[in-house]
Design a protein around this motif. Structure first.
Motif, mmCIF file in Angstrom:
data_model
loop_
_atom_site.group_PDB
_atom_site.id
_atom_site.type_symbol
_atom_site.label_atom_id
_atom_site.label_comp_id
_atom_site.label_asym_id
_atom_site.label_seq_id
_atom_site.Cartn_x
_atom_site.Cartn_y
_atom_site.Cartn_z
ATOM 1 N N SER A 22 43.300 1.064 23.564
ATOM 2 C CA SER A 22 42.094 1.128 22.735
ATOM 3 C C SER A 22 42.093 2.417 21.915
ATOM 4 C CB SER A 22 40.842 1.077 23.618
ATOM 5 O OG SER A 22 39.698 1.497 22.917
ATOM 6 N N ILE A 23 41.972 2.272 20.602
ATOM 7 C CA ILE A 23 41.900 3.458 19.751
ATOM 8 C C ILE A 23 40.626 4.247 20.032
ATOM 9 C CG2 ILE A 23 40.773 2.282 17.801
ATOM 10 C CD1 ILE A 23 42.542 4.025 15.963
ATOM 11 N N GLU A 24 39.561 3.561 20.419
ATOM 12 C CA GLU A 24 38.319 4.264 20.745
ATOM 13 C C GLU A 24 38.513 5.177 21.961
ATOM 14 O OE1 GLU A 24 37.523 0.939 18.191
ATOM 15 O OE2 GLU A 24 38.475 0.961 20.180
ATOM 16 N N GLU A 25 39.216 4.685 22.976
ATOM 17 C CA GLU A 25 39.481 5.525 24.147
ATOM 18 C C GLU A 25 40.358 6.716 23.784
ATOM 19 O OE1 GLU A 25 40.891 3.697 27.712
ATOM 20 O OE2 GLU A 25 39.406 2.097 27.661
ATOM 21 N N ILE A 26 41.364 6.470 22.969
ATOM 22 C CA ILE A 26 42.257 7.560 22.568
ATOM 23 C C ILE A 26 41.491 8.616 21.796
ATOM 24 C CG2 ILE A 26 44.243 8.131 21.105
ATOM 25 C CD1 ILE A 26 45.384 5.366 21.854
ATOM 26 N N ASN A 27 40.611 8.196 20.893
ATOM 27 C CA ASN A 27 39.863 9.143 20.072
ATOM 28 C C ASN A 27 38.874 9.979 20.883
ATOM 29 O OD1 ASN A 27 41.153 8.431 17.686
ATOM 30 N ND2 ASN A 27 39.629 6.891 17.135
ATOM 31 N N GLU A 28 38.589 9.571 22.106
ATOM 32 C CA GLU A 28 37.726 10.374 22.973
ATOM 33 C C GLU A 28 38.438 11.613 23.496
ATOM 34 O OE1 GLU A 28 36.385 7.792 26.037
ATOM 35 O OE2 GLU A 28 35.046 6.626 24.728
ATOM 36 N N HIS A 29 39.757 11.677 23.314
ATOM 37 C CA HIS A 29 40.547 12.800 23.816
ATOM 38 C C HIS A 29 41.023 13.649 22.638
ATOM 39 C CE1 HIS A 29 40.905 11.319 28.013
ATOM 40 N NE2 HIS A 29 40.737 10.147 27.419
ATOM 41 N N PRO A 30 40.461 14.818 22.442
ATOM 42 C CA PRO A 30 40.867 15.661 21.306
ATOM 43 C C PRO A 30 42.330 16.086 21.369
ATOM 44 C CG PRO A 30 39.416 16.867 22.812
ATOM 45 C CD PRO A 30 39.395 15.433 23.235
ATOM 46 N N GLU A 31 42.944 15.995 22.556
ATOM 47 C CA GLU A 31 44.355 16.358 22.679
ATOM 48 C C GLU A 31 45.273 15.315 22.055
ATOM 49 O OE1 GLU A 31 42.509 16.876 26.904
ATOM 50 O OE2 GLU A 31 42.254 15.565 25.160
ATOM 51 N N LEU A 32 44.750 14.101 21.828
ATOM 52 C CA LEU A 32 45.551 13.002 21.305
ATOM 53 C C LEU A 32 45.218 12.753 19.834
ATOM 54 C CD1 LEU A 32 45.234 10.485 24.289
ATOM 55 C CD2 LEU A 32 47.202 11.920 23.735
ATOM 56 N N THR A 33 46.255 12.462 19.054
ATOM 57 C CA THR A 33 46.076 12.151 17.645
ATOM 58 C C THR A 33 46.761 10.842 17.316
ATOM 59 O OG1 THR A 33 46.039 14.503 17.063
ATOM 60 C CG2 THR A 33 46.437 12.942 15.276
ATOM 61 N N VAL A 34 46.007 9.884 16.785
ATOM 62 C CA VAL A 34 46.603 8.622 16.351
ATOM 63 C C VAL A 34 47.225 8.855 14.977
ATOM 64 C CG1 VAL A 34 46.210 6.200 15.789
ATOM 65 C CG2 VAL A 34 44.926 7.270 17.660
ATOM 66 N N LEU A 35 48.547 8.781 14.920
ATOM 67 C CA LEU A 35 49.271 9.071 13.681
ATOM 68 C C LEU A 35 49.492 7.835 12.827
ATOM 69 C CD1 LEU A 35 52.039 11.422 15.138
ATOM 70 C CD2 LEU A 35 49.960 12.108 13.928
ATOM 71 N N SER A 36 49.596 6.675 13.479
ATOM 72 C CA SER A 36 49.901 5.448 12.746
ATOM 73 C C SER A 36 49.316 4.269 13.496
ATOM 74 C CB SER A 36 51.418 5.292 12.584
ATOM 75 O OG SER A 36 51.736 4.059 11.966
ATOM 76 N N GLN A 37 48.878 3.259 12.730
ATOM 77 C CA GLN A 37 48.301 2.065 13.345
ATOM 78 C C GLN A 37 48.508 0.871 12.426
ATOM 79 O OE1 GLN A 37 44.582 4.436 12.852
ATOM 80 N NE2 GLN A 37 43.634 2.389 12.890
ATOM 81 N N SER A 38 48.191 -0.291 12.955
ATOM 82 C CA SER A 38 48.379 -1.547 12.245
ATOM 83 C C SER A 38 47.123 -2.392 12.386
ATOM 84 C CB SER A 38 49.593 -2.289 12.826
ATOM 85 O OG SER A 38 49.608 -3.647 12.420
ATOM 86 N N ASP A 39 46.747 -3.086 11.314
ATOM 87 C CA ASP A 39 45.595 -3.984 11.401
ATOM 88 C C ASP A 39 45.836 -5.093 12.410
ATOM 89 O OD1 ASP A 39 44.291 -2.509 9.474
ATOM 90 O OD2 ASP A 39 44.873 -3.824 7.816
ATOM 91 N N GLU A 40 47.083 -5.530 12.539
ATOM 92 C CA GLU A 40 47.412 -6.633 13.450
ATOM 93 C C GLU A 40 47.866 -6.143 14.822
ATOM 94 O OE1 GLU A 40 49.363 -10.171 11.078
ATOM 95 O OE2 GLU A 40 50.180 -8.267 10.347
ATOM 96 N N ALA A 41 48.634 -5.053 14.848
ATOM 97 C CA ALA A 41 49.253 -4.620 16.104
ATOM 98 C C ALA A 41 48.512 -3.477 16.781
ATOM 99 C CB ALA A 41 50.709 -4.208 15.848
ATOM 100 N N GLY A 42 47.513 -2.905 16.124
ATOM 101 C CA GLY A 42 46.739 -1.835 16.736
ATOM 102 C C GLY A 42 47.440 -0.485 16.663
#
Length: 311
Positions: A198-218
């Protein structure tokens, strides 16, 4: 990239036929430079195939690399000849006092099990912890990415309604990030998995950064610790026929839920060859990781990796 490999590793012969340069240990010994030391914990059942896929990508830059293939001691694979494991793999206990510039942990076919139910979970998390003090940068792939994010940050994985299977379009959230040097604005990468994060769970952690994502694959690529850890949920290392082989395997098993891999076969026809949409991205991904987060970040005295600290 010249890789210092045992002279009779099967991948050398396979890749030589593809005109990909690899260097055996005899020739490498004459080069007066410090090679990068990369360890690979290969959890995939078809180990020779995975070795070849990774070496194909690691061989594309002008630095010399020494690779140690590592195996677990609490789990013994059934699909790789024992002779191959004895000759080319080292048990983790034999390398745990070593330091490595880079570390790759592959996926594993256990994603539908709760993490703690995986029979080698304790040893694996021990290795995850070890990497934080003995490795400059670690590259977790697919299930290993999910497992490491769960272990370090409590990020859960969730079952998908159907298998995510095919080649999907991705976007970059920060084009200036060095991992994406040379990337197009949109790029493709293979996925083959039954679970997601879940991107929402990841974004709750300031130590983690979502660098790339996909509309279909997340979520596709997540970083932490300033690039000392990357979590890649797809399989950029896959060869052109890997998804085809997985599809045919499941068809032969008679699995009713088998669907064609998306964006893969020419004219969506499995009798025709696949269209490879991810090769350039895969090469850039591994080259940039090696260059910016391994080679340029690691100390010349490899034992000083421990001085980089855990943060």
């Amino acid at each position: 990239m010249p890789l210092n490999l045992p002279h009779n590793l099967p991948a050398i012969e396979i890749l030589s036929k593809e005109h990909i340069f690899v260097m055996n240990d005899l020739r490498a010994s004459t080069q007066d430079i410090r090679p990068l030391k990369i360890a690979v914990l290969n959890l995939m059942p078809l180990k020779i195939t995975t070795e070849t896929d990774l070496i194909r990508l690691l061989s594309n830059s002008p630095l010399q690399i020494e690779i140690d293939f590592v195996q677990l001691e609490t789990h013994f694979p059934k699909n790789t000849p024992i002779e191959h494991l004895l000759e080319f793999y080292k048990p983790f206990s034999s390398i745990r006092n070593n330091f490595y510039d880079g570390f790759i942990v592959t996926g594993a076919p256990v994603e539908l099990l709760p993490f703690e139910k995986v029979n080698y979970w304790q040893e694996l998390t021990d290795i995850f912890n070890w990497a934080r003090t003995h490795v400059t940068s670690t590259f977790y792939i697919c299930w290993a990415a999910q497992a490491a994010m769960y272990h370090f940050y409590g990020i859960n994985k969730y079952p998908l309604e159907k298998k995510l299977f095919g080649v999907f379009k991705h976007k970059i959230n920060d084009p200036s990030f060095p991992l994406f040097r040379g990337f197009d604005d949109e790029f493709y990468a293979p996925h083959s998995r039954h679970t997601t994060v879940s991107i929402e769970e990841i974004n709750e952690h300031p130590e983690l950064t979502v660098l790339s994502q996909s509309d279909e694959a997340g979520v596709y690529i997540v970083s932490s610790r300033g690039g000392r850890e990357f979590y890649v949920t797809g399989h950029s290392e896959y060869s052109p026929l890997t998804l085809h082989n997985e599809y045919m395997r499941d068809v032969k098993k008679g699995l009713k839920s088998v669907e064609l891999p998306i964006n893969y076969y020419r004219n969506n026809d499995p009798a025709q060859p696949p269209i490879v949409l991810w090769r350039s991205h895969a090469n850039l991904l591994f080259i940039n990781w090696l260059n910016y987060f391994v080679y340029q970040a690691t100390p010349f005295d490899i034992k000083k990796i421990q001085e980089l600290g855990e943060l």
